[in-house]
Design a protein around this motif. Structure first.
Motif, PDB file in Angstrom:
ATOM      1  N   GLY A 158      16.403  37.965  17.438  1.00 52.76           N
ATOM      2  CA  GLY A 158      17.284  38.284  19.221  1.00 52.76           C
ATOM      3  C   GLY A 158      15.622  39.453  19.036  1.00 52.76           C
ATOM      4  O   GLY A 158      15.840  40.081  20.697  1.00 52.76           O
ATOM      5  N   ALA A 159      14.503  39.263  18.455  1.00 58.63           N
ATOM      6  CA  ALA A 159      13.326  40.039  19.050  1.00 58.63           C
ATOM      7  C   ALA A 159      13.165  39.289  19.983  1.00 58.63           C
ATOM      8  O   ALA A 159      12.767  37.899  20.518  1.00 58.63           O
ATOM      9  CB  ALA A 159      12.484  40.257  17.913  1.00 58.63           C
ATOM     10  N   TRP A 171      13.281  44.976  20.458  1.00 58.82           N
ATOM     11  CA  TRP A 171      14.919  44.160  20.465  1.00 58.82           C
ATOM     12  C   TRP A 171      15.501  44.766  21.844  1.00 58.82           C
ATOM     13  O   TRP A 171      15.339  45.656  22.129  1.00 58.82           O
ATOM     14  CB  TRP A 171      15.366  44.574  19.482  1.00 58.82           C
ATOM     15  CG  TRP A 171      15.101  43.479  17.862  1.00 58.82           C
ATOM     16  CD1 TRP A 171      16.771  41.924  17.957  1.00 58.82           C
ATOM     17  CD2 TRP A 171      14.296  43.864  17.293  1.00 58.82           C
ATOM     18  NE1 TRP A 171      15.934  42.017  16.750  1.00 58.82           N
ATOM     19  CE2 TRP A 171      14.771  42.314  16.436  1.00 58.82           C
ATOM     20  CE3 TRP A 171      12.804  44.611  17.237  1.00 58.82           C
ATOM     21  CZ2 TRP A 171      13.655  42.666  14.879  1.00 58.82           C
ATOM     22  CZ3 TRP A 171      12.268  44.205  15.683  1.00 58.82           C
ATOM     23  CH2 TRP A 171      13.142  43.459  15.109  1.00 58.82           C
TER      24      TRP A 171
END
Length: 295
Positions: A122-123, A295
């Protein structure tokens, strides 16, 4: 296949195991643990039997309760999924920013497994920064006579100038902070969480003034526990575009060089072209690039 085990590292027993990946920060791990910049529970390993397939670590300033940044992630060839499992298991909530040091000419490629793992978790890429290095013997520009320098009168004077310089800032972190805080709040937060915590003398700090006494900018020479640094440098909005940054930077270098330091480090965003150019004129060279993801 040997089952996957994910666990915090046990220090000092696991130090050699943790450092089985090659990375520039390896030599600092033990010192960081001793200084309180890392904790054993912030260093994690993924293993299949005795083979380390991935590792991750977080860092903070001494005394912080929570990690400030994730700054180590390495994944063995062919073990992408183990890297993903490790990050998902170990990542604190909220997730701190990730930082990695890469070659100065780094460009993203499919070989950057660490980046693919983070994106799978998710970064997203936030900013690239230049890491800069100055060595003794590099010429320092003589004072031009345009500016006089003094220490800040107090914290409030410096915070007020830090507030003003956020207008038109090209720094990605500052611009992001301004989406959540007022300029004054941003300046106070940076002063309290960073500048105030440097242990080096405050009389190194310099406010730059015109001959009539009007402040035009400032520079914060300091030591961050690893290196002498130019921690912050800025020109007030009404005085930009006149080359004053060169005088201010030279004064900051002069302060540190006068302490007999073995080197000076600094950093600036790749996108902050004027500041990068000023550092280059002052004799700083790019020795690494820094890649930040959030994130």
């Amino acid at each position: 296949m040997t089952p996957l085990t994910i666990r915090p590292a046990v220090m000092p027993d696991d130090l050699d195991t943790f450092n089985s990946f090659s990375y520039v920060l390896n030599a600092e791990i033990a010192k960081d643990l001793a200084a309180g910049r890392r904790r054993p529970e912030w260093l994690w390993l993924a293993l299949r039997g005795d083979q380390v397939t991935a590792r991750a670590a977080w860092w903070s300033r001494p005394g912080d309760e929570h990690p400030l940044v994730m700054d180590i992630l390495d994944v063995a060839d062919g073990h992408f999924a183990d890297g993903v499992s490790l990050v998902r298991a170990a990542l604190p909530t909220p997730a701190p920013e990730f930082t990695r040091f890469v070659a100065p000419d780094w460009q993203r490629s499919g070989d950057d497994t660490w980046m693919r793992v983070l994106e799978e978790c998710g970064a997203k890429l936030f900013v690239e920064r230049l890491r800069l290095h100055w060595e003794p013997g590099t010429p320092i520009a003589e004072p031009s006579g345009r500016l006089a320098f003094r220490a800040p009168r107090d914290a409030d004077e410096l915070i007020e100038m830090m507030t003003l310089v956020l207008d038109g800032s090209l720094d990605a972190h500052s611009r992001d902070d301004l989406t959540r805080m007022s300029p004054r709040e941003c300046a106070e937060e940076q002063y309290r969480s960073e500048l105030e915590r440097y242990s080096t003398p405050r009389d190194w700090w310099r406010v730059a003034e015109l001959p009539g006494g009007e402040p035009v900018g400032f520079v914060i020479p300091a030591h961050n526990g690893y290196n002498p640094i130019i921690a912050y440098i800025a020109v007030l909005p009404g005085h930009r575009g006149r080359g004053l940054v060169d005088d201010i930077l030279a004064e900051g270098v002069r302060v540190l060089a006068g302490q007999g330091v073995p080197r000076i480090r600094a950093a600036t965003d790749v996108g902050n072209v004027p500041m990068a150019a000023a550092f280059a004129r002052a004799g700083f060279r790019t020795f690494e690039r820094q890649v930040d993801l959030t994130w």
